[in-house]
Design a protein around this motif. Structure first.
Motif, short mmCIF file in Angstrom:
data_model
loop_
_atom_site.label_atom_id
_atom_site.label_comp_id
_atom_site.label_asym_id
_atom_site.label_seq_id
_atom_site.Cartn_x
_atom_site.Cartn_y
_atom_site.Cartn_z
N THR A 42 -66.40 54.25 5.60
CA THR A 42 -65.37 54.05 4.58
C THR A 42 -63.88 54.22 4.97
O THR A 42 -63.84 55.10 6.23
CB THR A 42 -65.61 54.92 3.34
N PRO A 43 -62.80 53.90 4.50
CA PRO A 43 -61.40 54.35 4.86
C PRO A 43 -61.25 55.56 4.99
O PRO A 43 -62.09 56.54 4.43
CB PRO A 43 -60.52 53.58 3.68
N GLY A 44 -60.41 55.83 5.94
CA GLY A 44 -60.16 57.30 6.31
C GLY A 44 -59.70 58.17 5.17
O GLY A 44 -58.87 57.97 4.49
N TYR A 45 -60.60 59.46 4.99
CA TYR A 45 -60.20 60.24 4.08
C TYR A 45 -58.91 60.88 4.25
O TYR A 45 -58.97 61.65 5.09
CB TYR A 45 -61.46 61.34 3.90
N HIS A 46 -58.00 60.98 3.19
CA HIS A 46 -56.88 61.84 3.54
C HIS A 46 -55.81 61.24 4.58
O HIS A 46 -54.98 62.06 5.33
CB HIS A 46 -56.95 63.13 3.53
N MET A 47 -56.36 60.19 5.14
CA MET A 47 -55.47 59.60 6.21
C MET A 47 -54.96 57.98 5.92
O MET A 47 -55.37 57.51 4.96
CB MET A 47 -56.32 59.43 7.60
N ASN A 48 -54.24 57.49 6.75
CA ASN A 48 -53.68 56.16 6.78
C ASN A 48 -55.07 55.11 6.55
O ASN A 48 -55.89 55.26 7.62
CB ASN A 48 -52.82 55.53 7.88
N LYS A 49 -55.37 54.50 5.63
CA LYS A 49 -56.67 53.69 5.37
C LYS A 49 -56.76 52.47 6.39
O LYS A 49 -57.73 52.17 6.45
CB LYS A 49 -56.74 53.64 3.91
N LYS A 50 -55.56 52.13 6.70
CA LYS A 50 -55.61 50.67 7.88
C LYS A 50 -55.99 51.32 9.14
O LYS A 50 -56.52 50.56 9.98
CB LYS A 50 -54.19 50.48 7.76
N HIS A 51 -55.68 52.75 9.35
CA HIS A 51 -55.67 53.04 11.09
C HIS A 51 -56.76 54.14 11.13
O HIS A 51 -57.09 54.58 12.12
CB HIS A 51 -54.44 53.83 11.54
N TRP A 52 -57.57 54.45 10.10
CA TRP A 52 -58.50 55.66 10.19
C TRP A 52 -59.69 55.20 9.28
O TRP A 52 -59.69 54.68 8.24
CB TRP A 52 -57.97 56.88 9.66
N ILE A 53 -60.99 55.73 9.77
CA ILE A 53 -62.25 55.31 9.16
C ILE A 53 -63.03 56.83 8.92
O ILE A 53 -62.62 57.82 9.72
CB ILE A 53 -62.92 54.39 9.81
N THR A 54 -63.97 56.93 8.16
CA THR A 54 -64.49 58.09 7.64
C THR A 54 -66.08 57.71 7.80
O THR A 54 -66.62 56.79 7.45
CB THR A 54 -64.46 58.65 6.18
N LEU A 55 -66.89 58.58 8.62
CA LEU A 55 -68.29 58.62 8.68
C LEU A 55 -68.95 59.49 7.91
O LEU A 55 -68.44 60.58 7.79
CB LEU A 55 -68.83 58.48 10.24
N HIS A 56 -69.80 58.82 7.28
CA HIS A 56 -70.63 59.67 6.10
C HIS A 56 -72.01 60.01 6.71
O HIS A 56 -72.48 58.83 7.31
CB HIS A 56 -70.57 59.18 4.99
N PRO A 57 -72.73 60.85 6.52
CA PRO A 57 -74.16 61.16 6.60
C PRO A 57 -75.31 60.50 5.85
O PRO A 57 -74.87 60.80 4.80
CB PRO A 57 -74.39 62.69 6.71
N SER A 58 -75.97 59.67 6.19
CA SER A 58 -77.06 59.21 5.22
C SER A 58 -78.00 58.31 5.97
O SER A 58 -78.82 57.84 5.63
CB SER A 58 -76.50 58.52 3.99
N GLY A 59 -77.97 58.61 7.23
CA GLY A 59 -79.08 58.10 8.10
C GLY A 59 -78.79 56.47 8.59
O GLY A 59 -79.56 55.85 9.49
#
Length: 128
Positions: free
Chosen positions: A72-89
């Motif tokens: 998903t877009p970066g948590y608490h970061m610039n959504k254009k330049h950062w991504i968030t990786l989530h755990p779910s397999g």
């Protein structure tokens, strides 16, 4: 892959990257990884799950978000330049390692040549 494994894989890859350091400028709930004082990865569980936040080229980040539900877009970061990786397999270890490396290299590319711990154009290539 659970959140602990997600963060373990990301942390293990960072240990292989020249000049990478762990700091805690935002307190103990945030692991902030930097190269030459520039952030390239953050890890936290303040969202209720262990996540990894990485820098990404805008087009690449958008494509990854479309391809993977766990990105998903970066948590608490610039959504254009950062991504968030989530755990779910859904994310494979190799993809996690590649994304950590790419984030690191994006930051290194913007450092003055004299401060670069590696040459971003050849880092990771076999010296054959």
């Amino acid at each position: 892959m659970d959140g602990e494994e997600l963060q373990q894989h990301a942390r293990a890859r960072v240990q292989e990257l020249p000049g990478a350091n762990l700091e805690h400028p935002f307190g103990p709930g945030w692991d902030v990884f930097k190269v030459r004082d520039k952030v390239f990865m953050l890890m936290t569980d303040v969202t209720g799950e262990p996540i990894v936040i990485l820098k990404a080229e805008p087009g690449e980040g958008k494509a990854l978000q479309e391809q993977y539900d766990d990105i998903t877009p970066g948590y608490h970061m610039n959504k254009k330049h950062w991504i968030t990786l989530h755990p779910s397999g859904g994310l494979q270890r190799q993809l996690i390692e590649d994304l950590v490396t790419e984030s690191y290299l994006l930051v290194v590319e913007n450092l003055p040549h004299a401060k670069r711990p590696v040459d971003p154009s050849t880092f990771g290539q076999d010296a054959r």
